[in-house]
Design a protein around this motif. Structure first.
Motif, PDB file in Angstrom:
ATOM      1  N   VAL A 186       0.832  -1.201   0.000  1.00  0.00           N
ATOM      2  CA  VAL A 186       0.000   0.000   0.000  1.00  0.00           C
ATOM      3  C   VAL A 186       0.866   1.250   0.000  1.00  0.00           C
ATOM      4  O   VAL A 186       0.639   2.186  -0.786  1.00  0.00           O
ATOM      5  CB  VAL A 186      -0.954   0.000   1.214  1.00  0.00           C
ATOM      6  CG1 VAL A 186      -1.650   1.357   1.346  1.00  0.00           C
ATOM      7  CG2 VAL A 186      -1.987  -1.097   1.081  1.00  0.00           C
ATOM      8  N   PHE A 187       1.882   1.294   0.877  1.00  0.00           N
ATOM      9  CA  PHE A 187       2.729   2.483   0.963  1.00  0.00           C
ATOM     10  C   PHE A 187       3.574   2.670  -0.297  1.00  0.00           C
ATOM     11  O   PHE A 187       3.989   3.785  -0.614  1.00  0.00           O
ATOM     12  CB  PHE A 187       3.647   2.392   2.183  1.00  0.00           C
ATOM     13  CG  PHE A 187       2.923   2.469   3.499  1.00  0.00           C
ATOM     14  CD1 PHE A 187       1.839   3.315   3.650  1.00  0.00           C
ATOM     15  CD2 PHE A 187       3.316   1.688   4.577  1.00  0.00           C
ATOM     16  CE1 PHE A 187       1.156   3.392   4.864  1.00  0.00           C
ATOM     17  CE2 PHE A 187       2.646   1.758   5.791  1.00  0.00           C
ATOM     18  CZ  PHE A 187       1.559   2.617   5.927  1.00  0.00           C
ATOM     19  N   LYS A 190       0.386   2.802  -3.502  1.00  0.00           N
ATOM     20  CA  LYS A 190      -0.697   3.757  -3.269  1.00  0.00           C
ATOM     21  C   LYS A 190      -0.163   5.018  -2.594  1.00  0.00           C
ATOM     22  O   LYS A 190      -0.871   5.677  -1.825  1.00  0.00           O
ATOM     23  CB  LYS A 190      -1.780   3.121  -2.388  1.00  0.00           C
ATOM     24  CG  LYS A 190      -2.499   1.946  -3.035  1.00  0.00           C
ATOM     25  CD  LYS A 190      -3.388   2.392  -4.190  1.00  0.00           C
ATOM     26  CE  LYS A 190      -4.153   1.224  -4.774  1.00  0.00           C
ATOM     27  NZ  LYS A 190      -5.032   1.644  -5.903  1.00  0.00           N
ATOM     28  N   SER A 191       1.088   5.337  -2.890  1.00  0.00           N
ATOM     29  CA  SER A 191       1.735   6.473  -2.238  1.00  0.00           C
ATOM     30  C   SER A 191       1.092   7.804  -2.585  1.00  0.00           C
ATOM     31  O   SER A 191       1.230   8.780  -1.837  1.00  0.00           O
ATOM     32  CB  SER A 191       3.225   6.507  -2.594  1.00  0.00           C
ATOM     33  OG  SER A 191       3.401   6.583  -4.005  1.00  0.00           O
ATOM     34  N   ASP A 193      -2.164   8.283  -2.831  1.00  0.00           N
ATOM     35  CA  ASP A 193      -3.448   8.422  -2.142  1.00  0.00           C
ATOM     36  C   ASP A 193      -3.254   9.174  -0.829  1.00  0.00           C
ATOM     37  O   ASP A 193      -2.150   9.221  -0.265  1.00  0.00           O
ATOM     38  CB  ASP A 193      -4.051   7.044  -1.848  1.00  0.00           C
ATOM     39  CG  ASP A 193      -4.526   6.359  -3.116  1.00  0.00           C
ATOM     40  OD1 ASP A 193      -4.501   7.007  -4.184  1.00  0.00           O
ATOM     41  OD2 ASP A 193      -4.912   5.182  -3.035  1.00  0.00           O
ATOM     42  N   ARG A 197      -7.131   7.082   2.955  1.00  0.00           N
ATOM     43  CA  ARG A 197      -7.379   6.052   1.937  1.00  0.00           C
ATOM     44  C   ARG A 197      -6.344   4.928   2.028  1.00  0.00           C
ATOM     45  O   ARG A 197      -6.679   3.750   1.858  1.00  0.00           O
ATOM     46  CB  ARG A 197      -7.355   6.691   0.543  1.00  0.00           C
ATOM     47  CG  ARG A 197      -7.817   5.741  -0.564  1.00  0.00           C
ATOM     48  CD  ARG A 197      -8.007   6.480  -1.876  1.00  0.00           C
ATOM     49  NE  ARG A 197      -8.443   5.585  -2.928  1.00  0.00           N
ATOM     50  CZ  ARG A 197      -9.696   5.211  -3.131  1.00  0.00           C
ATOM     51  NH1 ARG A 197     -10.654   5.639  -2.314  1.00  0.00           N
ATOM     52  NH2 ARG A 197     -10.016   4.409  -4.122  1.00  0.00           N
ATOM     53  N   GLN A 198      -5.091   5.277   2.302  1.00  0.00           N
ATOM     54  CA  GLN A 198      -4.050   4.252   2.444  1.00  0.00           C
ATOM     55  C   GLN A 198      -4.386   3.288   3.581  1.00  0.00           C
ATOM     56  O   GLN A 198      -4.345   2.057   3.415  1.00  0.00           O
ATOM     57  CB  GLN A 198      -2.699   4.913   2.710  1.00  0.00           C
ATOM     58  CG  GLN A 198      -2.076   5.569   1.498  1.00  0.00           C
ATOM     59  CD  GLN A 198      -0.738   6.189   1.828  1.00  0.00           C
ATOM     60  OE1 GLN A 198      -0.440   6.486   2.985  1.00  0.00           O
ATOM     61  NE2 GLN A 198       0.085   6.418   0.811  1.00  0.00           N
ATOM     62  N   TYR A 199      -4.724   3.852   4.734  1.00  0.00           N
ATOM     63  CA  TYR A 199      -5.011   2.990   5.879  1.00  0.00           C
ATOM     64  C   TYR A 199      -6.356   2.286   5.738  1.00  0.00           C
ATOM     65  O   TYR A 199      -6.567   1.225   6.327  1.00  0.00           O
ATOM     66  CB  TYR A 199      -4.961   3.803   7.170  1.00  0.00           C
ATOM     67  CG  TYR A 199      -3.552   4.094   7.613  1.00  0.00           C
ATOM     68  CD1 TYR A 199      -2.806   3.134   8.283  1.00  0.00           C
ATOM     69  CD2 TYR A 199      -2.949   5.321   7.334  1.00  0.00           C
ATOM     70  CE1 TYR A 199      -1.496   3.384   8.680  1.00  0.00           C
ATOM     71  CE2 TYR A 199      -1.648   5.584   7.725  1.00  0.00           C
ATOM     72  CZ  TYR A 199      -0.924   4.610   8.392  1.00  0.00           C
ATOM     73  OH  TYR A 199       0.365   4.864   8.769  1.00  0.00           O
ATOM     74  N   TRP A 201      -7.302   0.974   2.915  1.00  0.00           N
ATOM     75  CA  TRP A 201      -6.894  -0.212   2.159  1.00  0.00           C
ATOM     76  C   TRP A 201      -6.327  -1.284   3.091  1.00  0.00           C
ATOM     77  O   TRP A 201      -6.671  -2.471   2.991  1.00  0.00           O
ATOM     78  CB  TRP A 201      -5.841   0.160   1.115  1.00  0.00           C
ATOM     79  CG  TRP A 201      -6.376   0.698  -0.182  1.00  0.00           C
ATOM     80  CD1 TRP A 201      -6.387   2.001  -0.596  1.00  0.00           C
ATOM     81  CD2 TRP A 201      -6.989  -0.055  -1.238  1.00  0.00           C
ATOM     82  NE1 TRP A 201      -6.958   2.109  -1.832  1.00  0.00           N
ATOM     83  CE2 TRP A 201      -7.342   0.852  -2.256  1.00  0.00           C
ATOM     84  CE3 TRP A 201      -7.265  -1.403  -1.421  1.00  0.00           C
ATOM     85  CZ2 TRP A 201      -7.950   0.463  -3.437  1.00  0.00           C
ATOM     86  CZ3 TRP A 201      -7.870  -1.819  -2.608  1.00  0.00           C
ATOM     87  CH2 TRP A 201      -8.206  -0.889  -3.586  1.00  0.00           C
ATOM     88  N   GLU A 282       8.018   6.006   2.989  1.00  0.00           N
ATOM     89  CA  GLU A 282       6.855   5.491   3.705  1.00  0.00           C
ATOM     90  C   GLU A 282       6.900   3.975   3.881  1.00  0.00           C
ATOM     91  O   GLU A 282       6.449   3.438   4.892  1.00  0.00           O
ATOM     92  CB  GLU A 282       5.569   5.872   2.948  1.00  0.00           C
ATOM     93  CG  GLU A 282       5.222   7.347   2.996  1.00  0.00           C
ATOM     94  CD  GLU A 282       4.773   7.783   4.386  1.00  0.00           C
ATOM     95  OE1 GLU A 282       3.992   7.051   5.012  1.00  0.00           O
ATOM     96  OE2 GLU A 282       5.206   8.860   4.841  1.00  0.00           O
TER      97      GLU A 282
END
Length: 515
Positions: A186-187, A190-191, A193, A197-199, A201, A282
């Motif tokens: 995700v990090f 999806k950097s 986002d 929204r990241q968390y 996911w 991240e």
């Protein structure tokens, strides 16, 4: 079937079988704690940094965690009492898992209360997150206690009981690595986002995967109908007040609580340190905790190869505390120019954590000894102390965030050092040293000259039931499953104390299996 009025009633109950469980039954039980393990790893690693990223002040973020810790401690004791009183292990497990799924998604999915009320003030946000944090920890405690308690109901076979706990710990490892793997993806991908929204996911993936395994557990594991309090009547109840008369109780309580402070404070603040002090990417918030966990895990497996005595237990604990002193110095002086050195430092942190956690938990077992009727109070009270201490400590630390005053300046005039850097340098190492001093002064019950700590639970069933008055000197030593080269992988993982902080271990004594 017995004759008389009670015969038909007794026929409705199933005594735990002494027959060894099949592998699929063991695996079905082991996956039942995956949801708890996934959410717990995310909770302690990312909650504080997530809440501050979405707009809460460090003080309010710590208050949310404190509400969860207090609820967890109280719910653990209450859930154990209620389950003992009413039974229904799978009902408690399913209900707790449902609460965990809903509340976890509500915390890491944004402020649900703010959306419902249409009000997004700091007070409403803090209140909304705190309520769901409390619900999450209540559900987590109900799931944990019911899952652990189910072991004795599923089987009376001592080897199968070890295998059940071993498999559970193996899937704890899988859950932690899975969480950090999901977070890394995700990090990384999806950097772009936003933080929520990241968390979201990460939370959605955890709940979906964990919920799937919980469903398999509920459908696959059979809960036998047992008579209330399936215990021999020959055991004498011990008042919990008697524990307060033992100096060793306070010593072990302090050692255990300080150990948890060492591991939990460092874990909760690590993400801040990586991003704000070392200026790492991240994805490091997933990679570095994973390195620490793997180091702890393999160290824990290695510890099971050792032949333990009280002296070696204290020596291992002191070694872990010494490693944390070294790590504290490393955290303080490591600069962003040498940020890659955080990875070897993480290996040392993991080793120190394992040495302290495994031995501190073993000291709990030595404290309980043969006082089986009081073991629930000991484990519950120490778990409560751990959760309250960690909650209040993190609240106090976060309350100081942003208050850079001369009181924090060092003798060399370095006043620009961040609070997180100071805390990681001083608090875990200081707690570890204090715990080591207390551990070294503790006097554990002697079992005979150079008598090793033994795996009593692995005694053959016939031997364990031959006498209800077995003494320690009569117990023969059985090789630990960790030392058996032919043991399956999860059996080698039987006693690893890595995973959910504050997890309890069943006391090992042969007369627990007396029919």
């Amino acid at each position: 079937m017995e004759s008389g009025g009670g015969g038909d009633a007794d026929a409705d109950f199933d005594a735990p079988s002494s027959k060894a469980l099949a592998r699929k039954e063991i695996v079905a039980y082991g996956i039942g704690h995956m949801l708890n393990d996934l959410t717990a790893a995310c909770w302690f690693t990312y909650l504080l940094i997530y809440l501050t990223d979405v707009g809460l002040t460090p003080r309010e973020a710590a208050l949310v965690m404190l509400c969860g810790q207090v609820s967890d401690g109280l719910a653990t004791v209450a859930a154990g009492y209620m389950i003992d009183l009413f039974g229904g292990f799978k009902i408690w497990h399913g209900g707790g898992s449902l609460l965990v799924s809903i509340s976890f998604s509500s915390v890491f999915g944004g402020c649900s209360v703010c959306v419902i009320t249409g009000n997004k003030t700091l007070l409403v946000e803090t209140l909304g997150y705190s309520v769901f944090a409390a619900i999450f920890n209540i559900g987590w405690a109900a799931t944990q206690v019911s899952h652990m308690s189910l072991v004795n109901c599923i089987t009376a076979n001592p080897t199968s009981r070890v295998a059940l706990n071993s498999c559970r710990n193996a899937f704890t490892m899988v859950a932690n690595l899975l969480l950090y793997g999901i977070a890394f993806l995700v990090f990384t991908f999806k950097s772009n986002d936003n933080v929520e929204r990241q968390y979201r996911w990460i939370a959605s993936a955890n709940v979906a995967i964990g919920g799937f395994f919980v469903l398999i557990f509920l459908l696959s594991v059979k809960e036998p109908r047992l008579q209330h309090h399936f215990q021999p009547k020959l055991y004498t109840k011990i008042s919990f007040v008697s524990w307060f008369r033992k100096i060793l109780y306070y010593q072990v309580a302090l050692v255990y609580t300080l150990t948890r402070l060492t591991t939990n404070v460092s874990q909760a603040l690590l993400a801040f340190y990586l991003i704000d002090d070392l200026y790492m990417v991240e994805s490091s918030k997933a990679v570095v905790p994973a390195v620490i966990y793997m180091s702890s895990f393999f160290t824990s497996i290695w510890l099971q190869e050792c032949h333990w005595t009280s002296f070696r237990l204290k020596a291992a604990f002191t070694t872990g505390a010494s490693l944390w002193l070294f790590c504290g110095v490393g955290f303080f002086y490591l600069s962003s120019s040498f940020q890659l050195y955080i990875y070897p430092l993480a290996l040392v942190v993991g080793t120190g954590n394992a040495l302290m956690l495994v031995t501190a938990t073993s000291m709990e077992g030595l404290l309980v000894g043969h006082s089986l009727s009081g073991c629930a109070f000991v484990y519950g009270s120490l778990s409560l102390c751990d959760k309250l201490a960690c909650g209040f400590a993190l609240y106090a630390i976060e309350a100081l965030h942003g208050t850079e005053t001369p009181a924090f300046c060092l003798l060399n005039g370095r006043c620009s050092v961040s609070l997180v850097r100071r805390v990681l340098a001083l608090v875990p190492g200081g707690c570890a040293v204090a715990a080591a001093v207390i551990a070294l002064t503790a006097k554990f019950e002697r079992r005979g000259e150079n008598d090793p700590l033994r795996e009593e639970l692995l005694l053959p069933q016939a031997q364990s039931s031959s006498s209800s008055t077995t003494t320690t000197s009569e117990i023969i030593e059985i090789p630990s499953p960790g030392r058996d080269p032919e043991a399956p992988l999860w059996t080698k993982m039987a006693h690893t104390m890595v995973g959910r902080w504050g997890s309890l271990r069943e006391p090992k004594a042969p007369w627990l299996d007396t029919p």
